[in-house]
Design an enzyme around this catalytic site. Structure first.
Site, PDB file in Angstrom:
ATOM      1  N   ARG A 180     -17.727 -16.765 -26.085  1.00 52.60           N
ATOM      2  CA  ARG A 180     -18.902 -17.235 -26.808  1.00 52.60           C
ATOM      3  C   ARG A 180     -19.007 -16.643 -28.211  1.00 52.60           C
ATOM      4  NH1 ARG A 180     -18.078 -20.054 -23.296  1.00 52.60           N
ATOM      5  NH2 ARG A 180     -19.458 -20.768 -21.615  1.00 52.60           N
ATOM      6  N   SER A 229     -28.303 -22.899 -22.462  1.00 48.88           N
ATOM      7  CA  SER A 229     -28.074 -21.637 -21.760  1.00 48.88           C
ATOM      8  C   SER A 229     -28.548 -20.470 -22.624  1.00 48.88           C
ATOM      9  CB  SER A 229     -26.579 -21.496 -21.447  1.00 48.88           C
ATOM     10  OG  SER A 229     -26.318 -20.311 -20.754  1.00 48.88           O
ATOM     11  N   GLU A 299     -27.359 -15.666 -25.625  1.00 51.45           N
ATOM     12  CA  GLU A 299     -26.379 -16.661 -26.049  1.00 51.45           C
ATOM     13  C   GLU A 299     -27.002 -17.564 -27.108  1.00 51.45           C
ATOM     14  OE1 GLU A 299     -23.887 -20.364 -24.054  1.00 51.45           O
ATOM     15  OE2 GLU A 299     -24.138 -18.508 -22.905  1.00 51.45           O
TER      16      GLU A 299
END
Length: 325
Positions: A180, A229, A299
């Site tokens: 990520r 998310s 995130e």
């Protein structure tokens, strides 16, 4: 927060810009949470050359922030100083099938559209992008992924414009991808990329994409004001499970709530502020730390200034339960 108008400072060159320029723009209009303060100056370039001209002439001390579809983004209530750049799909949303099971896509193209184009061309390996609620540029920046595949596994090369207005080409290696996260050259605005899959059967790939859609719609709050998310999965754990076990399902602060359907999603029920959403997120982090001894990492990208008197402290400095319903 009110920002001074930047446009008068640029009078010597701003006439050469062909794209959309708006001072004090309500950026909540273009992010999925539908919250946040204004952009001091908002810019949608007409094309790559227009973007390069703008960045070349923009004074180096002016902050530049790039946003995509606004799906994985929380803009704070005080807004963003400097220039916010959004690449419009009209100019940066093209997709082209190439030889060698490759696809070139503009950074403003929604991820679902590159997945669909590849599937129709019989290119497998990009169907995972059907499950990413964002644009190609965001996927390149944050190494987006789902269902066991990440962007870094499929991207071959990237094209972008530097902060100095130079158009450059980058390789996958240049991005130094992590989970990520990318670690490529600072300040580059990605404009397009080439992805590579493998040969496959179009009908089978499209069926796989339909299955991804059905799974996503049955397990995630897709038709709500959300940011996707919220927290990264810690090594060996699922963030949603940690949040659930910490008793945070349906936890609410103002009109911000942890989704009952999927506990790694925060949602704006109606009139939440960015302060409400971020406070809820930090409350969740505090509760997970208290229950499991694990520090969840955001995130969702949070950016901009807090409104005066509405700062959110990391983990709430122990003030875990204030304002929680």
């Amino acid at each position: 927060m009110s920002f001074p108008d930047l446009l008068p400072q640029f009078s010597g060159w701003i006439g050469g810009v062909r794209g959309k320029l708006i001072a004090d723009y309500s950026i909540a209009k273009v992010v999925w949470f539908r919250v946040g303060g204004p952009a001091q100056l908002y810019f949608e370039p007409a094309d790559e050359a227009d973007l390069a001209y703008f960045l070349k002439n923009l004074p180096a001390d002016i902050r530049v922030t790039v946003i995509g579809l606004g799906s994985n983004l929380l803009i704070r209530d005080g807004g963003i100083d400097g220039v916010v750049i959004k690449l419009p799909a009209k100019a940066f949303g093209g997709v082209e099938v190439l030889d060698g099971n490759r696809v070139r896509a503009g950074a403003g193209l929604p991820d679902v559209k590159i997945a669909t184009a590849a599937a129709k061309a019989g290119i497998d390996g990009l169907s995972f992008m059907r499950g990413i609620p964002g644009a190609v540029g965001g996927a390149l920046y944050m190494n987006a992924g789902c269902y066991g595949t990440e962007t870094k596994e499929r991207v071959v090369s990237l094209r972008g414009v530097t902060r100095e207005g130079e158009i450059i080409e980058l390789s996958n290696t240049d991005m130094a991808y992590e989970y990520r996260k990318s670690n490529g050259p600072k300040g580059v605005v990605f404009t397009s990329a080439v992805f590579e899959g493998v040969a496959g059967d179009s009908d089978e790939i499209l069926a796989k994409m339909r299955a991804i859609t059905e799974q996503r719609e049955s397990t995630q709050p897709t038709n709500t004001r959300t940011g996707g998310s919220t927290f990264k999965n810690p090594d060996g754990y699922s963030a949603w499970k940690l949040v659930d076990e910490a008793g945070c399902r349906a936890l609410r602060i103002g009109d911000a709530q942890v989704s009952e359907m999927h506990t790694n999603f925060l949602i704006n029920l109606d009139a939440a502020s960015a302060f409400d959403i971020e406070t809820l997120g930090e409350t969740v982090r505090a509760k997970v730390r208290e229950k499991h001894g694990i520090d969840l990492v955001w995130e969702i990208r949070r950016m901009g200034h807090f409104a005066d008197g509405r700062e959110v402290r990391e983990f709430l400095d122990g003030d875990v339960f204030a304002g929680v319903k």
